[in-house]
Design a protein around this motif. Structure first.
Motif, PDB file in Angstrom:
ATOM      1  N   UNK A 133       0.854  -1.198   0.000  1.00  0.00           N
ATOM      2  CA  UNK A 133       0.000   0.000   0.000  1.00  0.00           C
ATOM      3  C   UNK A 133       0.883   1.239   0.000  1.00  0.00           C
ATOM      4  N   UNK A 134       0.258   2.394  -0.189  1.00  0.00           N
ATOM      5  CA  UNK A 134       0.977   3.638   0.076  1.00  0.00           C
ATOM      6  C   UNK A 134       0.560   4.059   1.484  1.00  0.00           C
ATOM      7  N   UNK A 135       1.498   4.542   2.268  1.00  0.00           N
ATOM      8  CA  UNK A 135       1.180   4.856   3.666  1.00  0.00           C
ATOM      9  C   UNK A 135       0.542   6.234   3.783  1.00  0.00           C
ATOM     10  N   UNK A 136      -0.640   6.369   3.208  1.00  0.00           N
ATOM     11  CA  UNK A 136      -1.383   7.627   3.369  1.00  0.00           C
ATOM     12  C   UNK A 136      -2.709   7.322   4.041  1.00  0.00           C
ATOM     13  N   UNK A 137      -3.126   8.216   4.924  1.00  0.00           N
ATOM     14  CA  UNK A 137      -4.418   8.056   5.583  1.00  0.00           C
ATOM     15  C   UNK A 137      -5.451   8.915   4.883  1.00  0.00           C
ATOM     16  N   UNK A 138      -6.715   8.723   5.271  1.00  0.00           N
ATOM     17  CA  UNK A 138      -7.797   9.454   4.627  1.00  0.00           C
ATOM     18  C   UNK A 138      -7.689  10.957   4.906  1.00  0.00           C
ATOM     19  N   UNK A 139      -7.804  11.743   3.844  1.00  0.00           N
ATOM     20  CA  UNK A 139      -7.817  13.200   3.986  1.00  0.00           C
ATOM     21  C   UNK A 139      -6.430  13.805   3.870  1.00  0.00           C
ATOM     22  N   UNK A 140      -6.401  15.103   3.585  1.00  0.00           N
ATOM     23  CA  UNK A 140      -5.139  15.829   3.573  1.00  0.00           C
ATOM     24  C   UNK A 140      -4.182  15.443   2.466  1.00  0.00           C
ATOM     25  N   UNK A 141      -4.706  14.953   1.350  1.00  0.00           N
ATOM     26  CA  UNK A 141      -3.834  14.586   0.233  1.00  0.00           C
ATOM     27  C   UNK A 141      -3.907  15.667  -0.840  1.00  0.00           C
TER      28      UNK A 141
ATOM     29  N   UNK B  44     -17.696   0.784   0.647  1.00  0.00           N
ATOM     30  CA  UNK B  44     -18.139   1.508   1.838  1.00  0.00           C
ATOM     31  C   UNK B  44     -17.520   0.909   3.099  1.00  0.00           C
ATOM     32  N   UNK B  45     -17.568  -0.408   3.223  1.00  0.00           N
ATOM     33  CA  UNK B  45     -17.083  -1.058   4.442  1.00  0.00           C
ATOM     34  C   UNK B  45     -15.581  -0.933   4.615  1.00  0.00           C
ATOM     35  N   UNK B  46     -14.825  -1.217   3.553  1.00  0.00           N
ATOM     36  CA  UNK B  46     -13.362  -1.166   3.669  1.00  0.00           C
ATOM     37  C   UNK B  46     -12.893   0.256   3.915  1.00  0.00           C
ATOM     38  N   UNK B  47     -13.506   1.228   3.229  1.00  0.00           N
ATOM     39  CA  UNK B  47     -13.049   2.604   3.399  1.00  0.00           C
ATOM     40  C   UNK B  47     -13.408   3.108   4.795  1.00  0.00           C
ATOM     41  N   UNK B  48     -14.572   2.698   5.303  1.00  0.00           N
ATOM     42  CA  UNK B  48     -14.947   3.113   6.660  1.00  0.00           C
ATOM     43  C   UNK B  48     -14.025   2.459   7.681  1.00  0.00           C
ATOM     44  N   UNK B  49     -13.819   1.147   7.556  1.00  0.00           N
ATOM     45  CA  UNK B  49     -13.000   0.436   8.540  1.00  0.00           C
ATOM     46  C   UNK B  49     -11.575   0.992   8.548  1.00  0.00           C
ATOM     47  N   UNK B 455     -17.856   6.001   3.330  1.00  0.00           N
ATOM     48  CA  UNK B 455     -16.812   5.377   4.140  1.00  0.00           C
ATOM     49  C   UNK B 455     -15.627   6.278   4.467  1.00  0.00           C
ATOM     50  N   UNK B 456     -15.181   7.062   3.489  1.00  0.00           N
ATOM     51  CA  UNK B 456     -14.005   7.909   3.735  1.00  0.00           C
ATOM     52  C   UNK B 456     -14.371   9.244   4.378  1.00  0.00           C
ATOM     53  N   UNK B 457     -15.483   9.832   3.934  1.00  0.00           N
ATOM     54  CA  UNK B 457     -15.688  11.248   4.267  1.00  0.00           C
ATOM     55  C   UNK B 457     -16.957  11.593   5.027  1.00  0.00           C
ATOM     56  N   UNK B 458     -17.896  10.657   5.166  1.00  0.00           N
ATOM     57  CA  UNK B 458     -19.104  10.980   5.925  1.00  0.00           C
ATOM     58  C   UNK B 458     -19.083  10.298   7.292  1.00  0.00           C
ATOM     59  N   UNK B 459     -19.046   8.964   7.302  1.00  0.00           N
ATOM     60  CA  UNK B 459     -19.081   8.258   8.590  1.00  0.00           C
ATOM     61  C   UNK B 459     -17.960   8.665   9.561  1.00  0.00           C
ATOM     62  N   UNK B 460     -16.731   8.883   9.086  1.00  0.00           N
ATOM     63  CA  UNK B 460     -15.684   9.260  10.045  1.00  0.00           C
ATOM     64  C   UNK B 460     -16.051  10.520  10.840  1.00  0.00           C
ATOM     65  N   UNK B 461     -16.903  11.368  10.268  1.00  0.00           N
ATOM     66  CA  UNK B 461     -17.380  12.534  11.016  1.00  0.00           C
ATOM     67  C   UNK B 461     -18.605  12.174  11.853  1.00  0.00           C
TER      68      UNK B 461
END
Lengths: 251, 645
Positions: A133-141, B44-49, B455-461
């Motif tokens: 994988x690339x070691x980036x987390x969600x957001x801030x890219x 949805x599941x993988x991005x949320x998890x 998964x990435x941008x709604x649930x995390x909030x």
């Protein structure tokens, strides 16, 4: 044109990981040549259930050649006698009336049998977890178009990334090596600027995990490339070796 | 039943910002004390998890497959929408929002759709950072193509394998968290019940599909990302394992099930070939960019083709009816899916269908090949053409493809509020499993967008807004009475199934259900047929519970037992779909009631009576569910008859 054929099936049956396992022979009549191979297996299972017997367990899901779930060693070839297909895309028009078909699970130390034709491929997930994988987390890219990527590189990365993780490469390799699988991931990411950053570390960690999990070494027989349903090229293995060597030299 | 949608205050374009500015958060030290269960490992599941894990929550993630990467999101071919406006062709967040509400035939909640359009651009940025190899131009920048229901090119794609590449991106992010120890992954494990403690969802009962053993898992919150229920039809483009059981478990625990009758029939699938067919294969909608859809203009030509006496290539240009271009000159072959599907059915019902069954139309690339050359077409659609050839044994470069509509996606699903929370506190639903963004019809390339947005941008909030009140709730061990009772109930259900020992295989009953669904709850529905469907489904339910045969036992792997437990839930789903379709006396999107159409055969909505989401509340195993309404109001979008002419 659609025809009906009759078949004799020699199918590997094994109750669980510790069972010795054996071949059982079944007869099937009137199988349409327009059926897919797995539809033929459905017909067999329907017949077995109606006879009060346990159906044959086999892995399958999307049935359109992309999820990588289906496996099966058919007449000595992973995914059967057609080229560039998964078992679910194989059709009965590739078989003759009266033919005997031998169906076995993937046979490899890295993939123990769970039941009948189903094997455990968790090792592939473990290898990805080691660095695929690339070691980036969600957001801030950065913006998606911030870094232009030459089309040839993007296309080549796409070709490597088309691996579906089915395990045919391991199953067909006389050494049970997972090099094609590992190299496809290493190449996919190393070819892109986003993945290049960690390319050496990734290669080292994934190869170490592969060795630890008991997969064999690559001796360049090229069997993996021939049986890969997605045509992933062994040139990826050369790229992996380069990345791996670079990492080792840097140590 | 409380159907408060919790839409934030303020103008449409500021609602999401207002929500984020005012929501509660959980600090890093407290995140470590909180457990979240995520069911499903698709987009949805993988991005949320993965995102929850990165944030510092403890995550348990479940999949019925051997690996998260098998989830059916992987099969999406065409692309993912975003309002980047890279091609400079007039796109914007507002336009993507507007197109999606209109495409959904004005049956979606505006505020949710606007948020979806807002975060769409972040998704593309995120995926590129993960190394998703999107198609690029020679200048190195991202390429876009157009899709049905839009007049701009806003679809990003990776060959014909966009879903695969996006899922692998999310899967890799997930495996990174597995490696980091923030996510515990449970493969080949199925959720068989949701555990309620003091009125809140606090965990799940799972069944290990390899050993047959039951497990109890605690979570401060539970997220269902388990996909749609299209396999109620037996034949659909869904994967064989795709099922709606987790959603039905939620429904049985008090979560409202919204708009079950909104199912999408995809216009471009490979036609049915015989009674042993196990599934239908989709040919990406992107093919309609360059392919032209037609049937013969003369009935005798269609008859000759069906009899095998004439080939499509022998039909002269003037004897072809490009019926989409004829009926909808503005959008042509790129009309939305529901419109294209109905038009194909109309031609075939009128006797102009092709193929041996007469239930097929042509998708022809001849003019595109003449215009662009075979190589250009191969570069765009090579893998799709290869897939078609392997299945049908015909070369689509030389002879037109044959296609016919098939069940593909379900817009209906578990009702959720703006925070994606169901009517059960602590139970959330994401992706196709919820009902939120697509109204009565989903536009192409929007499913991937919604799954990843959730998964990435709604649930995390939004999940933090819920969990912030839960920071002092201690972890439960799973030995509490509620967990023990839920496990016993689940076990009893499986034992009941095994004890039936009847005469019919699971599949044979599922196929019977599928035929009833297709005939009466399919592309065209009417009152009489739907009433008959409800009756027939009740009979099938009785037959199932008295005559299904499941060989083997509950110990170890038993595939027939898994299928039987899912079929029991598909029967519940089928009944819900039929009831919902019967009550909705209008035509909108994927729901077409024959009684409600214009003289030209277009769908006729009844906005004065049906501008609401129909939310069904479970009343017990043998009782009819009760319907509640969430009224839809449109502040921004001007509600009109959809016009693609």
């Amino acid at each position: 044109m659609e025809n009906n054929i009759s078949l004799t099936l020699k199918v590997w049956r094994q109750n669980g990981p510790k069972d010795k396992g054996r071949f059982e022979t079944y007869k099937l009549d009137k199988v349409s040549t327009d059926s897919s191979f797995l539809e033929m297996m459905d017909i067999l299972n329907e017949q077995l259930v109606n006879e009060g017997k346990e159906p044959v367990a086999f892995d399958h899901d999307c049935r359109e050649g992309i999820c990588g779930m289906c496996s099966l060693y058919i007449n000595g070839r992973p995914h059967g006698p057609d080229d560039d297909v998964t078992t679910c895309q194989l059709h009965m028009r590739k078989f003759k009336d009266g033919e005997t078909i031998t169906i076995e699970p993937w046979r490899s130390a890295g993939f123990p049998v769970i039941k009948d034709l189903i094997v455990n491929r968790n090792a592939f997930d473990t290898i990805i977890a080691a660095g695929g994988y690339t070691s980036v987390s969600t957001g801030g890219v950065p913006d998606a178009n911030a870094i232009p990527i030459p089309k040839v590189d993007a296309d080549e990365a796409m070709d490597a990334a088309s691996c579906i993780g089915c395990g045919a490469c391991v199953a067909t390799c006389k050494n049970g090596s997972a090099m094609l699988f590992v190299s496809a991931k290493v190449s996919h990411l190393a070819l892109l600027p986003q993945g290049k950053v960690e390319a050496a570390r990734r290669a080292k960690n994934m190869v170490a995990k592969m060795d630890e999990l008991g997969f064999g070494n690559c001796t360049n027989t090229g069997a993996c490339e021939v049986e890969c349903p997605k045509g992933v090229s062994i040139s990826n293995i050369a790229r992996l070796n380069r990345e791996f060597l670079k990492a080792k030299l840097a140590d | 039943m409380n159907l408060d949608s919790k839409i934030p205050q303020g103008p449409m374009a500021e609602k999401w910002s207002n929500y984020k500015a005012n929501q509660k958060l959980v600090n890093p030290a407290n995140k470590r004390k909180l457990d979240i269960i995520v069911v499903g490992t698709g987009l949805a599941g993988a991005s949320a998890a993965a995102s929850f894990g990165e944030m510092g929550f403890n995550v348990k993630n479940f999949t019925i497959q051997d690996s998260p990467r098998r989830a059916h999101s992987i099969a999406a071919q065409g692309g993912i929408n975003a309002a980047k406006n890279y091609p400079n062709d007039g796109d914007s967040v507002h336009r993507l929002f507007y197109d999606t509400v209109k495409g959904g035939d004005y049956r979606a909640r505006e505020a949710n759709v606007h948020r979806l359009a807002e975060v769409s651009n972040d998704i593309i940025d995120q995926c590129v950072a993960q190394g998703v190899p999107f198609a690029r131009e020679y200048g190195g920048l991202l390429d876009n193509r157009s899709f049905g229901g839009a007049q701009v090119s806003r679809t990003f794609y990776a060959k014909g394998q966009t879903g695969q590449q996006l899922l692998i991106g999310a899967y890799q992010a997930l495996m990174r968290q597995v490696n980091a120890g923030t996510v515990d992954l449970y493969t080949r494990t199925e959720i068989v019940d949701i555990v309620m403690v003091d009125g809140k969802a606090r965990g799940v009962i799972a069944r290990d599909l390899v050993t047959g053993e039951f497990q109890r898992h605690f979570g401060h919150a539970v997220v269902l990302a388990t996909g749609g229920y299209g396999n109620a039809f037996f034949l659909s483009t869904n994967a064989m394992g795709s099922n709606g059981s987790a959603a039905i478990k939620a429904y049985e625990k008090g979560a409202a099930f919204a708009n079950p009758c909104f199912a999408q029939i995809h216009p471009t699938c490979i036609p049915v070939h015989g009674e042993f067919q196990s599934k239908l294969t989709l040919m990406s909608e992107s093919l309609r960019n360059d392919g032209r859809i037609w049937v013969p203009k003369k009935k005798e030509d269609a008859e000759a083709i069906r009899a095998g006496k004439l080939k499509p290539t022998q039909i002269a240009e003037e004897n072809r009816d490009y019926y989409l271009e004829r009926r909808y000159p503005a959008f042509g072959n790129l009309v939305p899916r529901d419109v294209a599907s109905r038009a194909a059915k109309e031609r075939c019902d009128a006797g102009f269908g092709v193929g041996t069954t007469g239930l097929a139309v042509y998708l022809d690339f001849k003019s595109a090949i003449e215009r662009l050359g075979e190589d250009a077409i191969r570069a765009r659609y090579g893998n799709l053409f290869q897939m078609y050839e392997k299945i049908v044994d015909d070369n689509p470069y030389e002879t037109p493809m044959m296609i016919y509509p098939a069940i593909h996606y379900t817009m209906g699903g578990i009702w959720v509020d703006y925070e994606l929370q169901t009517t059960v506190p602590g139970l959330f639903a994401a992706g196709e499993a919820n009902f939120s963004d697509h109204g009565a019809n989903r536009l192409g390339a929007s499913a991937l967008m919604q799954g990843l947005a959730d998964g990435y941008f709604v649930l995390p909030y939004t999940i933090q807004n819920y969990l912030a009140d839960d920071i002092s709730t201690p972890r439960m061990t799973g030995d509490e009475k509620e967990f023990v009772d839920a496990e016993s109930e689940a076990k009893a259900k499986f034992e009941k199934l095994l004890a039936i020992k009847g005469n019919r295989s699971v599949d044979s009953i599922h196929k019977e259900l599928g035929l009833v669904m297709w005939d009466f709850v399919g592309m065209a529905r009417n009152k009489e047929g739907l009433e008959k469907a409800i009756e027939r489904i009740a009979e099938i339910k009785k037959e199932f519970w008295s005559n299904v045969r499941i060989p083997g036992s509950g110990e170890g792997m038993n595939v027939e037992l898994e299928k039987a437990s899912r079929l029991a839930d598909f029967i519940t789903t089928g009944d819900l779909m039929a009831r919902d379709a019967l009550h909705r006396e209008e035509s909108c999107g994927g729901h077409f009631r024959e009684e409600f159409q214009t003289e030209e055969g277009e769908a006729m909505r009844q906005d004065d009576q049906f501008a609401y989401a129909a939310c069904w509340e479970y009343q017990g195993a043998d009782k009819a569910p009760v319907m509640h309404k969430e009224d839809l109001t449109f502040e921004v979008v001007k509600v009109a008859q959809r016009n693609y002419k």
